[in-house]
Design an enzyme around this catalytic site. Structure first.
Site, PDB file in Angstrom:
ATOM      1  N   HIS A  52       0.818  -1.211   0.000  1.00  0.00           N
ATOM      2  CA  HIS A  52       0.000   0.000   0.000  1.00  0.00           C
ATOM      3  C   HIS A  52       0.853   1.263   0.000  1.00  0.00           C
ATOM      4  CE1 HIS A  52      -3.763   2.167   0.575  1.00  0.00           C
ATOM      5  NE2 HIS A  52      -3.193   2.864   1.526  1.00  0.00           N
ATOM      6  N   HIS A  98     -10.131   2.957  -0.572  1.00  0.00           N
ATOM      7  CA  HIS A  98     -10.312   2.529   0.816  1.00  0.00           C
ATOM      8  C   HIS A  98     -11.157   1.266   0.786  1.00  0.00           C
ATOM      9  CE1 HIS A  98      -9.855   4.356   5.058  1.00  0.00           C
ATOM     10  NE2 HIS A  98      -8.669   4.210   4.493  1.00  0.00           N
TER      11      HIS A  98
END
Length: 750
Positions: A52, A98
């Site tokens: 990420h 998200h």
């Protein structure tokens, strides 16, 4: 001060793997530190070297994207990209995912996704002026999908509405491919004067590090590594504690305080504490500035008792910013923050060592070269192989599917498509959003693209300039043909912006894929990126920001590859904006472009037959650009009264939507030699339905002919029915009811 020894050489490798690091990555850490890492250091490395944060599986191929252009002021590498929009004004924009937090806790996952992307925007010195959302869920027939969908929509609206930032557009698709792993992609746009552009860079030895905003808790610990860099399995619910909790009221105060500090030139640098929290923000700021940092965690305001140094450093508590302040400005910075009701605490300072030092008083818990933490993550180039299913799916013969052939059957099919989840009106969603706050939204949700006027309403600094914005991607197309599907995502985003009157200027992206460690998944990623980059070069569109989200899988099954494109276009004059709805009886309807027999991968096949197969539509980039240029020229001359792109559902759906939006009928004949189903529902690209007044028809045809753009005059606007010769005869009312009410009924479980 010497570093504490809280981890043995025997235990350290086990902890490293628990935190998501590979053994060879742990060995690399030993080479960097020349000793066994501490617990805090391992946590910091695990976050910064997670997929990420480090993009270790994607960085190599992201370099294929063009990032420079006529309007670009800031490209990739900062919190957001920035382009000039005229008269000294600029907009910052970016899209991020998200996904995994939202699949665990949809309201807070989506809400904090909005909060995080908005912080990326005002970190650049821009006032947030708009949000868009790009969403994917499984079928609404399943109660859990309805729960996720309702929760995510509520979270987006709840956070954005409280902030006073309008949500002006977006997209949503429903498909079984997303059932185990929904996608929540948020895009934010901010407005600034060019001279106020701010970078998240630490510099100036002796300058103070000031943490502004909320207290630090245990919420979100491990979010980037535990949630965002792993696929889902039966233990997904146990990851709920890693989902952050947002406070939009605190964020509103942060926006106002930080913009005041920036506009008064009181900050050397400003960074957002998002994924990996303080570790990420501080190390990236130090790396960009080529400096070191010394942070004392005992000075950081905590909302929970007895937090350990590693918890403080990797907490993803929301609504926090890290600023760099010269000592002589410190008192004024603290006073402004206090006036806005915000905590502001000196937590450390800039050093000349190049090291990121974390201590608790006199105990040193981490000492890492900042460059290694932020920039020295391994770069992988995984094996890739073309999935066998692609050729199998492409070989499907659409001609074998039974098709409707009477006017009655075709009409019923059109209504079914209008009521289907991927086509029906999104009004149920955008009516929950405040899309007009700030009073600058010139084209509201529901049209092809939103249009936002440029200027500061509060100060009366308005201009005639505007931007048009859209986000797009058909995941089914990309699943069936990753390269072409990704290019179609760009083409459709540009087409939507063109239909609003905007000239495409730059894009951001959110690249959602399964595990990069699976060769077939990685091949789809590579093909998507390579071809998207090529299309951007042909269009002359730079990619100025973006996000990669891997490991979007559940129980080993990846989502459809979904490279979402967020595109911003420019309008010199907001009065030249255009909308999709038919305007006046007697107006002539013209199809710009031409229809081919292309039902592969279509919404028709999916809705009517439950099939995701066939060769997806072809895309001629030069034709696409010519079509868009010609339509934009007609809009700017004031002769095109409406424009609507043909996408999912084909021209039958495009005509129906324009009738419904304008509450007026049309009488047309489709000028093609195709069988009725293909004529109506083929999803051929590079097509736009426009209307012009009778007196302007010849002028538009001259523009089209001069650009060698194919076209056909279809008929005229008028009456209360959509009549397509020999194919469709339906009243606007009987189309509008299922189109407008379907999504609400699906959410209710009907």
């Amino acid at each position: 001060m010497s570093i504490i020894n809280d981890l043995s050489a025997d235990v350290a490798p086990e902890l490293a793997q628990e935190l998501g690091l590979k053994l060879d990555e742990y060995e690399h850490i030993l080479e960097i530190l020349h000793r066994t890492p501490t617990v805090t250091e391992l946590y910091m490395f695990s976050l910064m070297w997670s997929e990420h944060c480090s993009y270790k599986h994607s960085r190599k191929y992201l370099r294929l994207f063009p990032s420079e252009g006529e309007h670009v002021l800031q490209g990739p590498g900062e919190n957001a990209g920035v382009i000039s929009v005229g008269d000294g004004w600029a907009v910052a924009f970016k899209m991020e995912s998200h996904n995994h937090p939202s699949a665990i806790e949809p309201y807070q996952g989506a809400a904090t996704g909005v909060g995080g992307i908005i912080r990326d925007i005002f970190t650049m010195g821009a006032r947030p002026i708009a949000c868009l959302d790009s969403l994917r869920f499984g079928s609404l027939e399943h109660p859990r999908q309805r729960y996720l969908f309702e929760g995510a929509v509520a979270g987006i609206g709840g956070y954005g509405n409280c902030l006073g930032v309008p949500t002006v557009g977006g997209e949503v698709y429903f498909d079984d491919a997303y059932e185990g792993n929904c996608l929540i992609n948020a895009m934010a746009i901010g407005l600034m004067r060019e001279e106020n552009l701010t970078l998240a860079t630490a510099s100036g030895v002796g300058n103070k590090l000031v943490l502004i905003g909320s207290t630090t808790g245990r919420d979100g610990i491990g979010g980037a590594s535990v949630l965002a860099s792993q696929e889902f399995d039966e233990g997904a619910e146990s990851k709920r504690p890693a989902v952050q909790v947002g406070d939009p009221f605190e964020e509103k105060l942060l926006i106002e305080a930080c913009l005041e500090l920036l506009h008064k030139n009181l900050l050397v640098g400003l960074g957002d504490l998002g994924a990996a929290g303080l570790t990420s923000s501080a190390s990236e700021m130090a790396s960009r500035g080529g400096v070191g940092l010394d942070i004392d965690v005992t000075t950081i305001p905590q909302r929970e008792l007895e937090m350990k140094p590693f918890e403080i450093m990797v907490s993803e508590s929301q609504e926090r910013m890290l600023s760099v302040v010269v000592p002589e400005n410190l008192d004024e910075v603290l006073e402004i923050c206090e006036r806005w009701g915000l905590l502001a605490t000196v937590i450390g300072e800039v050093t000349d060592t190049g090291n990121f030092v974390v201590r608790a008083g006199d105990e040193v818990h981490a000492e890492i070269p900042a460059l290694c933490l932020a920039d020295d993550a391994p770069i992988y180039d995984p094996a890739m192989s073309r999935p066998a299913y692609i050729d199998e799916k492409a070989a499907f013969d659409v001609a074998l599917v039974k098709k409707p052939d009477t006017v009655q059957e075709l009409g019923k099919t059109l209504v079914n498509l209008l009521a289907s989840p991927n086509i029906c009106s999104r009004r149920w969603i955008w009516e929950q959003y405040d899309h007009q706050v700030m009073c600058n939204t010139a084209v509201l949700p529901g049209s092809d693209a939103a249009v936002i006027r440029i200027g500061n309403t509060g100060r009366g600094e308005m201009t005639n300039h505007a931007i048009a914005v859209s986000s797009d991607c058909n995941g089914r197309y990309v699943y069936l043909n990753p390269g072409r599907g990704a290019q179609i995502a760009l083409a459709e985003a540009a087409r939507n912006v063109t239909c609003a009157g905007g000239e495409p200027a730059a894009i951001t992206d959110c690249l959602n894929f399964g595990s990069p460690e699976k060769p077939e998944v990685y091949w789809t990623f590579y093909e998507s990126v390579k071809n998207l980059a090529e299309a951007c070069k042909v269009f002359g569109l730079p990619v100025i920001s973006g996000n990669v989200s891997f490991y979007n899988e559940s129980f080993g099954e990846p989502i459809y590859p979904t490279p979402v494109v967020g595109l911003v276009g420019l309008l010199d004059d907001v009065e030249q904006r255009c909308t999709m709805h038919f305007k006046d009886a007697g107006d002539t309807i013209i199809l710009v472009g031409e229809t081919d027999d292309e039902l592969g991968g279509s919404e028709y096949l999916s809705v009517q037959h439950g099939i995701a197969a066939g060769e997806i539509p072809a895309l001629d980039l030069e034709l696409e650009i010519a079509v868009q240029d010609a339509v934009r020229a007609g809009i700017r001359e004031g002769i095109v009264k409406s424009a609507h792109d043909c996408s999912e559902g084909g021209i039958g759906i495009a005509l129906a939507e324009s009738c419904i939006a304008g509450n007026i009928g049309a009488n047309v004949a489709l000028d093609d030699e195709l069988e009725a189903t293909s004529s109506l529902f083929s999803e051929t690209q590079s097509r736009i339905v426009v209307t012009v007044a009778n007196g302007d028809v010849e002028r538009l045809l001259d523009i089209l002919s001069a650009d060698n753009v194919p076209y056909s005059v279809l008929g005229e606007v008028g009456g209360d029915r959509l009549i397509i010769e020999n194919k469709i005869d339906l009243s606007v009312a009987e189309m509008a009811e299922p189109f407008n009410s379907s999504l609400e009924k699906l959410v209710a479980g009907e």
